[in-house]
Design an enzyme around this catalytic site. Structure first.
Site, PDB file in Angstrom:
ATOM      1  N   GLY A   1       0.792  -1.062   0.138  1.00 41.96           N
ATOM      2  CA  GLY A   1      -0.083   0.050  -0.061  1.00 41.96           C
ATOM      3  C   GLY A   1       0.966   1.221   0.032  1.00 41.96           C
ATOM      4  O   GLY A   1       2.066   1.322  -0.462  1.00 41.96           O
ATOM      5  N   SER A   2       0.388   2.244   0.574  1.00 41.67           N
ATOM      6  CA  SER A   2       1.094   3.473   0.601  1.00 41.67           C
ATOM      7  C   SER A   2       2.225   3.772   1.227  1.00 41.67           C
ATOM      8  O   SER A   2       3.197   4.799   1.139  1.00 41.67           O
ATOM      9  CB  SER A   2       0.030   4.761   1.099  1.00 41.67           C
ATOM     10  OG  SER A   2      -1.171   4.603   0.188  1.00 41.67           O
ATOM     11  N   THR A   3       2.706   2.841   2.075  1.00 34.18           N
ATOM     12  CA  THR A   3       3.962   2.735   2.743  1.00 34.18           C
ATOM     13  C   THR A   3       5.139   2.600   1.664  1.00 34.18           C
ATOM     14  O   THR A   3       6.377   3.067   1.932  1.00 34.18           O
ATOM     15  CB  THR A   3       4.210   1.612   3.559  1.00 34.18           C
ATOM     16  OG1 THR A   3       4.186   0.529   2.863  1.00 34.18           O
ATOM     17  CG2 THR A   3       3.285   1.488   4.697  1.00 34.18           C
TER      18      THR A   3
END
Length: 684
Positions: free
Chosen positions: A307-309
């Site tokens: 995801g956005s990590t």
């Protein structure tokens, strides 16, 4: 001697004298007999004394003070086959081979995590038994856990000479069985592996089978070393940190009804893993009763879309290659449509975003546009150099292989989706290591579960980005916590920085809209990075406290903040509040940076492929290029624009600078302040 005639009175008796003559040989023989008699008496006395001593010693060691077997008395059992003289079949005969106990496993502070205790295995030779039924009944009385019918059946097999009856007999039980005096009953010295900390690091330690061989985790990875060398293995784990991470994960799981979670704390300088938690877990003393779900190590075996990590990777990649600068803007006003796919933002700003805003507000659209400036080939090369395409060589055999597209399939849609952590699945340890490399001046270290000697140079360390890129990224990570979606992870005095990430899980038919993985990857303190903290929840559910949201900023970032606050003092790091103003100023990064004037720009540094920059090497120098023209002052800051054609970078300044990438060295000059913290303690 008196003598008298027959029938005469006593008075008529007269004395009679007899003369006995002894020769010299007779006298010598008598003297010899007397000497022999004395010698026999002496020898008998000595043997009687020795017999009394033996009886006393046997009484002492068997009745008064029986000796309990010590840990060092353990022999193992090898087997050879020998033919029975009256039986042509081969039989197994135990052969004792002395060997030391299995080595201990301890944490970095010498707290025992695994130890072997002396036990015994009970076996019998049915051919030597007189009454199998009576023997089974008497053994059952001492060992209630035995199945009497099964024991009786085993003892009633005269064709066998060796049958196991029970394992892991305690020394006291062994003594009680010995007192039964049953012929044909024997013992084999063995050991039992015990884990005093119970559930602490259960998946990391793994376990052993009934024969003492490692079946998972550290026990399996170092099976031969543990068996042959009694020197303890010292792990990098700290049971105190392990307990804190586990406690915070359990609280978060219970609050948001997640089906699982994991947490990692890693030293960003050495790669030492200080804590690795995976939930649900199990008691390591009962590994045989654990379910597959409990034995599953989410930290290294589980592969999840990050995801956005992963936007940290995208930002660092673009800065290091020189394709973007902080003042560039990206059109996030409209979704990106490519084929049958649409890339959109969760509660997006629906406007042009500056580069720092793309990270702070976690814009999928902005990250996709940033990745477009780099391209598929260089993006894949970056991921490979960051170790995202390969298995991590950590000391557990369960480490999994990332799920990635092949080079041939790495097309534009993959480039766009990988930019915000979709279309690629990696383990949480991959994310933690990548975050550490971004924050620790751009050096990728190999994660390890073994404690390192203080001041030891980390093995396999490799520079993967310019230090100026890392300097800038630390400010951007801090900005996510101070002004972005990671505000709930803030800890006064520890200055954490990081990135939230919420990714939908895949299943049959595609992505599952109501099944998310919420994660937060972070490093603290950002002005002098020491530890990376990664925490994740698997399928959390929203509740009233999150206003119906189940995203990472609501469900797991607060747990990461509480974890940092609790483990900081344990790691000899107290909150730095005295110089808070100066530290905050050194980490300051505006959400909307202004482009420096032409006269301030320094010669640009060419983007160097990460693999070409090794530790201790300096990127090759590049001649200065003329500065790009400044944007027209008549152009308003956030005037809506039409979405550019698919495949074209939707950036504002890049339309003027695509052929001459600015330098990340400028960022360090403009936004970097000197470190205000002394060098870290190498002993931690």
């Amino acid at each position: 001697m008196p003598a008298r005639r027959l029938g005469a009175a006593d008075a008529d008796s007269v004395p009679r004298v007899e003369t006995v003559r002894l020769t010299r040989p007779d006298l010598d023989r008598r003297r010899a007999l007397n000497r022999t008699h004395g010698r026999l008496v002496f020898a008998s006395s000595v043997f009687a004394l020795l017999f009394l001593v033996a009886i006393g010693r046997l009484s002492w060691v068997t009745v008064i003070a029986p000796r309990i077997p010590a840990p060092g008395d353990r022999p193992t059992t090898a087997f050879f086959t020998a033919p029975e003289p009256r039986d042509p079949e081969l039989v197994a005969v135990p052969l004792a081979v002395p060997r030391g106990p299995r080595a201990m496993i301890t944490d970095r502070n010498n707290e025992i995590l695994a130890i072997s205790l002396p036990t015994a295995a009970l076996y019998a030779n049915p051919r030597e038994l007189v009454d199998p039924e009576d023997a089974a009944r008497r053994l059952k009385a001492v060992l209630p856990r035995l199945d009497e019918a099964q024991v009786r059946a085993r003892l009633s097999e005269p064709e066998k000479r060796f049958v196991y009856l029970a394992r892991q007999i305690t020394p006291r039980e062994k003594l009680n069985i010995n007192t039964l005096g049953i012929p044909g009953i024997y013992f084999e010295n063995t050991e039992r592996r015990r884990y005093p900390m119970g559930r602490a690091a259960a998946q990391v330690l793994g376990g052993v089978d009934v024969d003492g061989h490692g079946v998972a985790g550290i026990e399996r990875f170092f099976d031969r070393r543990l068996a042959e060398d009694s020197t303890p293995i010292v792990l990098s784990l700290d049971v105190r940190i392990q307990a804190v991470v586990r406690d915070e994960l359990i609280k978060a799981m219970e609050s948001f009804r997640a089906i699982g979670g994991c947490g990692i704390v890693m030293d960003v300088r050495t790669g030492e893993i200080i804590a690795m938690v995976s939930l649900p877990d199990y008691d390591a003393n009962h590994v045989g009763h654990a379910t597959n779900e409990e034995r599953f190590n989410r930290a290294v075996t589980g592969m999840y879309e990050p995801g956005s990590t992963f936007k940290l990777q995208t930002a660092a990649m673009a800065l290091d290659y020189g394709t973007v600068q902080l003042w560039n803007e990206f059109n996030a006003s409209q979704p990106i449509k490519i084929g049958r796919f649409t890339i959109s933002d969760f509660e997006g700003k629906k406007r042009w975003l500056y580069f720092p805003e793309v990270l702070a507000y976690s814009s999928n659209i902005g990250a996709a546009h940033v990745a477009q400036t780099v391209g598929a080939e260089r993006q894949r090369a970056w991921m490979r150099n960051m170790g995202m395409l390969n298995r991590i060589s950590v000391e557990v055999p369960e480490a999994g292989l990332p799920i990635v597209q092949t080079a041939q399939a790495w097309k534009e849609i993959v480039t766009l989706t990988v930019a915000f952590g979709h279309g690629i699945s990696v383990s949480p340890l991959h994310v933690a290591r990548g975050t550490a490399a971004i924050a620790n001046n751009g050096v990728r270290v190999r994660p390890t579960l073994l404690a390192m000697v203080p001041d030891m140079i980390p093995p396999d360390a490799e520079r993967v980005m310019q230090q100026a890129t890392s300097d800038t990224m630390r400010k951007l990570m801090r900005l996510v916590v101070t002004d972005g979606f990671g505000k709930t992870s803030e800890v006064p005095g520890y200055y954490p920085g990081g990135k939230t990430g919420t990714a939908e899980k895949t299943g049959r038919g595609g992505y599952q809209k109501k099944a998310n993985v919420a994660a937060f990857t972070s490093v603290f303190p950002m002005h002098a990075p020491r530890y990376a903290v990664y925490m994740m929840l698997d399928e959390p559910k929203a509740n009233a406290s999150t206003y119906g949201y189940a995203t990472a900023g609501w469900v797991i970032a607060p747990a990461a903040g509480r974890t940092i606050a609790r483990i900081g003092p344990m790691l000899d790091m107290l909150p730095e509040l005295t110089n808070a103003a100066k530290i905050n100023a050194s980490l300051a990064m505006p959400l909307q940076p202004t482009r420096p004037p032409n006269g301030v720009r320094s010669p640009p540094v060419a983007a160097v492929p990460p693999a070409a920059v090794k530790p201790g090497r300096t990127p090759p120098a590049v001649a200065a290029r003329p500065a790009a023209p400044r944007p027209s002052p008549a152009m308003p800051a956030h005037t809506p624009r039409a979405t550019p054609p698919t495949g074209a970078p939707a950036t504002r300044d890049l339309r003027h600078e695509a052929s001459q990438p600015p330098s990340t060295a400028l960022l360090a000059a403009q936004y970097t302040a000197p470190s205000l913290v002394p060098a870290p303690n190498p002993n931690r």
